[in-house]
Design a protein around this motif. Structure first.
Motif: not given
Length: 344
Positions: A3-12, A228-237
């Motif tokens: 989740k942290l990796l996804a957030l870092v990638i998305a924020s970049s 939204d799979y395998g521990g990864y989560s988008s910020t979109y609801d």
């Protein structure tokens, strides 16, 4: 960690929106490698008119590098490349763009040759100081501006007539090569008909981006922000889609693009669903149906009518029913594909 990796990638990731000439003797010089390019002239120009703009001769060799020290252009069979001062490109730049155009045409079954729905604008004045007037004035070819990234927050964009990309996007190893799949898909779709709204247009470009990157064995890290799979989560609801998909479509389409980029999030889900359910031809079908309507850019009611006519009256209900399992499948496929590049 995932989740942290996804957030870092998305924020970049920063998102984006969307006359033949005789050759002069002037060309830009090659880069520091000092390799002499002697390939035959590949420019597709005529003797009808002569312009005072330097024409860049491209060797077709990826190992040849050109430092652009003055604005110049290259005219091919299907596009004109406008090189801004300071850009750095390789000798195969035209071949790479043509190759990705072919991939987009094959994916969607549409052609860049269509130009009835493109329009001229002031892009030459705004981006190139008014240079290159008269070139490709009939808009029969794509206009592609290649410029260094000014690092001022501006992002790449395209419409049916012109596209602006950064020279670094042409470097496969840079990390933004997927921009070519995306922006060239925008151009292809927008040459078929009038604008179909931000959700459809961004969804089509993202669909091309994720599918062509896989076909090209390219690691498109930017797609992780939608997963939204395998521990990864988008910020979109996406619960708003589940609760009332058509209303959420209309609300999202009418909103300005913000930090959440909801048009992209809704778009990649919806276009993936449309193609899985109704087939790839649904993209061209929506464009053709739209020609029967007179509507404004943000007319969500008419866009919904066009979508239903191309698919079914219950298309949004079916989308909501598909969403949880369908998007989970998308995420799983993406993660499994990206594992080879180090995503774990």
């Amino acid at each position: 960690m995932k989740k942290l990796l996804a957030l870092v990638i998305a924020s970049s990731i920063v998102f984006g929106l969307t006359a033949c000439a005789a050759q002069t003797e002037e060309t830009t010089e090659e880069a520091s490698s000092a390799t002499e390019v002697s390939g035959e002239d590949e420019t597709a120009v005529s003797d009808e008119e002569t312009y005072d703009y330097p024409v860049l001769e491209l060797s077709g060799d990826a190992s040849d590098t050109y430092n652009i020290d003055e604005r110049s252009y290259y005219e091919g069979d299907r596009f004109v490349l406008y090189f801004d001062e300071g850009a750095v490109v390789h000798g195969n730049v035209a071949d790479e763009i043509s190759r990705i155009m072919d991939m987009n045409e094959e994916l969607f079954g549409m052609s860049y040759d269509v130009n009835d729905y493109v329009h001229e604008s002031d892009w030459r004045e705004y981006y190139l100081g008014g240079d290159f007037q008269g070139i490709n004035s009939d808009m029969s070819k794509l206009n592609i501006i290649i410029t260094p990234d000014p690092n001022n927050g501006n992002v790449e964009w395209s419409n049916g007539n012109v596209m602006m990309i950064y020279d670094e996007d042409l470097e496969r190893g840079h990390g933004s090569y997927d921009t070519l799949y995306h922006e060239l898909a925008h151009m292809l779709r927008l040459r078929q008909s009038n604008y179909l709204g931000s959700i459809i247009e961004e969804g089509v470009a993202l669909y091309a981006q994720t599918n062509l990157s896989r076909k090209d064995s390219y690691p498109d890290w930017s797609i992780i922000q939608y997963v939204d799979y395998g521990g990864y989560s988008s910020t979109y609801d996406q619960s708003a889609i589940t609760n009332d998909p058509e209303t959420e479509f209309k609300l999202t389409m009418s909103e300005d693009s913000g930090a959440e980029q909801k048009q992209y999030q809704y778009g990649i889900r919806f276009v993936t669903f449309l193609i899985e359910t109704y087939g790839i031809d649904v993209i061209e079908e929506m464009g053709q149906i739209s020609l029967d309507y007179d509507y404004e850019e943000h007319d969500a009611e008419t866009i919904c009518r066009i979508i239903k006519e191309a698919t079914s009256d219950d298309v949004f209900i079916r989308f909501a029913e598909w969403l949880d399992s369908g998007w989970n499948d998308f995420g799983r496929d993406y993660v499994e594909y990206m594992n080879q590049f180090g995503l774990a």
